[in-house]
Design a protein around this motif. Structure first.
Motif, short mmCIF file in Angstrom:
data_model
loop_
_atom_site.label_atom_id
_atom_site.label_comp_id
_atom_site.label_asym_id
_atom_site.label_seq_id
_atom_site.Cartn_x
_atom_site.Cartn_y
_atom_site.Cartn_z
N LEU A 89 -76.37 101.06 55.32
CA LEU A 89 -76.16 100.20 54.16
C LEU A 89 -74.79 100.42 53.50
O LEU A 89 -74.40 99.62 52.63
CB LEU A 89 -77.26 100.44 53.12
N ARG A 90 -74.08 101.46 53.88
CA ARG A 90 -72.73 101.65 53.33
C ARG A 90 -71.84 100.47 53.68
O ARG A 90 -70.94 100.11 52.90
CB ARG A 90 -72.11 102.94 53.87
N THR A 91 -72.06 99.86 54.86
CA THR A 91 -71.15 98.81 55.33
C THR A 91 -71.87 97.52 55.72
O THR A 91 -71.20 96.54 56.05
CB THR A 91 -70.34 99.31 56.53
N LEU A 92 -73.20 97.51 55.71
CA LEU A 92 -73.95 96.32 56.11
C LEU A 92 -74.68 95.72 54.91
O LEU A 92 -75.18 96.46 54.06
CB LEU A 92 -74.98 96.65 57.19
N PRO A 93 -74.79 94.39 54.84
CA PRO A 93 -75.67 93.77 53.84
C PRO A 93 -77.12 94.16 54.11
O PRO A 93 -77.49 94.50 55.23
CB PRO A 93 -75.44 92.27 54.04
N LEU A 94 -77.94 94.09 53.08
CA LEU A 94 -79.31 94.56 53.17
C LEU A 94 -80.12 93.77 54.21
O LEU A 94 -80.86 94.37 55.02
CB LEU A 94 -79.98 94.47 51.80
N VAL A 244 -86.50 89.17 55.63
CA VAL A 244 -86.27 88.02 54.75
C VAL A 244 -86.26 88.45 53.29
O VAL A 244 -85.37 88.07 52.52
CB VAL A 244 -87.36 86.95 54.98
N VAL A 245 -87.26 89.25 52.90
CA VAL A 245 -87.31 89.73 51.52
C VAL A 245 -86.07 90.57 51.22
O VAL A 245 -85.48 90.47 50.14
CB VAL A 245 -88.60 90.55 51.28
N GLY A 246 -85.65 91.39 52.18
CA GLY A 246 -84.46 92.20 51.98
C GLY A 246 -83.21 91.37 51.81
O GLY A 246 -82.37 91.65 50.95
N ALA A 247 -83.08 90.31 52.63
CA ALA A 247 -81.91 89.43 52.50
C ALA A 247 -81.89 88.76 51.14
O ALA A 247 -80.84 88.67 50.49
CB ALA A 247 -81.92 88.40 53.62
N LEU A 248 -83.05 88.28 50.70
CA LEU A 248 -83.12 87.62 49.39
C LEU A 248 -82.83 88.61 48.26
O LEU A 248 -82.16 88.28 47.28
CB LEU A 248 -84.50 87.00 49.20
N ALA A 249 -83.32 89.85 48.40
CA ALA A 249 -83.05 90.87 47.38
C ALA A 249 -81.56 91.20 47.34
O ALA A 249 -80.98 91.38 46.26
CB ALA A 249 -83.86 92.14 47.67
N GLY A 250 -80.93 91.27 48.51
CA GLY A 250 -79.50 91.55 48.55
C GLY A 250 -78.69 90.46 47.88
O GLY A 250 -77.72 90.74 47.16
N VAL A 251 -79.08 89.22 48.11
CA VAL A 251 -78.38 88.09 47.49
C VAL A 251 -78.60 88.08 45.98
O VAL A 251 -77.66 87.92 45.18
CB VAL A 251 -78.85 86.76 48.11
#
Length: 289
Positions: A89-94, A244-251
């Motif tokens: 996660l240091r360099t990647l989106p969730l 999917v939930v992780g991507a939405l949380a990251g956004v």
């Protein structure tokens, strides 16, 4: 509790675990500039171990030497998974990080599948992974080092599921608490070596407790209920909600942005996992210990 409600309980527990994990991980990522990924992992796992020891009191139940060895393997897999994921996660989106990590439980689910259609579903997951790999270039190409750590997290997650089943005969609270202690023995020294005295900053300590509650203590307790009562292939597919939930949380919580290709790749991994559950008959048989 009625039988239908009792049957739904492990599934509700898993959904709640996914939501808590993604929200907690988004919160924990805010600690990276302060104590690094290693220090954040130490907070998450170390405080989770303390909280679970107090809440579950695992010493109330007898433990054989054989079971202690199983719990050690479970905890080491848990610790390696956590550390590798936070390093990714240091360099990647969730969202993409979780999608790559999710290949671990998806592989476990496919290992229990026996129909020819699963070859196609595995190919769909691989195609989604290909879209996430940094072979296409562009401004949103993912970092290769981060991808490597995400693959490490995927391996740790698969081992965590397999080791968790081997502790399924133990009380859930005992297994998750002692497993988290074993994980802490692995990752806390690494966090201390990296962040040092900065870990003792009062405000950051408080943030670490919140991160531990949301992203570890609560999700893993709920997941242990699911591990013991949901068939292996069903567990892997239900976890497909997590990318999917992780991507939405990251956004929503971190302001991360994903390209259409990355969203498509996440959708392919999720579709592959859903396909497994649709095409695999349910089974009530327990996995051999």
């Amino acid at each position: 509790m009625s039988r239908p409600a009792s049957n739904l309980l492990p599934y509700a527990a898993l959904v709640a675990a996914i939501v808590a994990f993604c929200g907690g991980t988004s919160f924990a990522k805010r600690l990276f500039p302060l104590v690094g990924a290693e220090g954040t992992t130490a907070y998450r796992v170390g405080f989770s171990a303390l909280l679970l020891l107090v809440a579950m009191r695992p010493w109330r139940f007898a433990l054989t030497r054989h079971d202690a060895g199983r719990l050690l393997c479970y905890g080491l897999a848990l610790g390696a998974m956590n550390l590798s994921f936070y390093m990714a996660l240091r360099t990647l989106p969730l969202g993409p990080a979780i999608a790559i990590e999710f290949l671990g439980p998806l592989a476990v689910a496919l290992a229990h599948a026996r129909r020819a259609v699963h070859v196609a579903l595995a190919g769909l997951a691989v195609a989604g992974l290909w879209l996430l790999l940094p072979v296409h270039g562009g401004a949103q190409s993912l970092d290769p080092v981060g991808i490597g750590f995400a693959f490490g997290a995927a391996t740790g997650w698969a081992c965590y599921i397999l080791a968790g089943r081997r502790t399924g005969h133990l009380p859930a609270g005992q297994a998750v608490a002692l497993g988290m202690v074993a994980a802490a023995l692995l990752v806390v020294p690494i966090g201390i070596a990296h962040a040092g005295a900065a870990l003792l900053t009062p405000l950051w300590l408080g943030m670490g407790v919140i991160a531990a509650l949301l992203s570890s203590a609560i999700p893993y307790s709920l997941e242990m209920i699911a591990l013991q009562r949901i068939p292996p292939h069903s567990l892997g597919v239900l976890l497909s909600l997590e990318p999917v939930v992780g991507a939405l949380a990251g956004v929503a919580l971190l302001g991360e942005t994903l390209s259409l290709t990355q969203w498509g790749a996440i959708a392919m991994v999720v579709a592959a996992s859903i396909g497994v559950i649709v095409t695999t008959p349910d089974s009530k048989q327990k996995v051999a210990a």
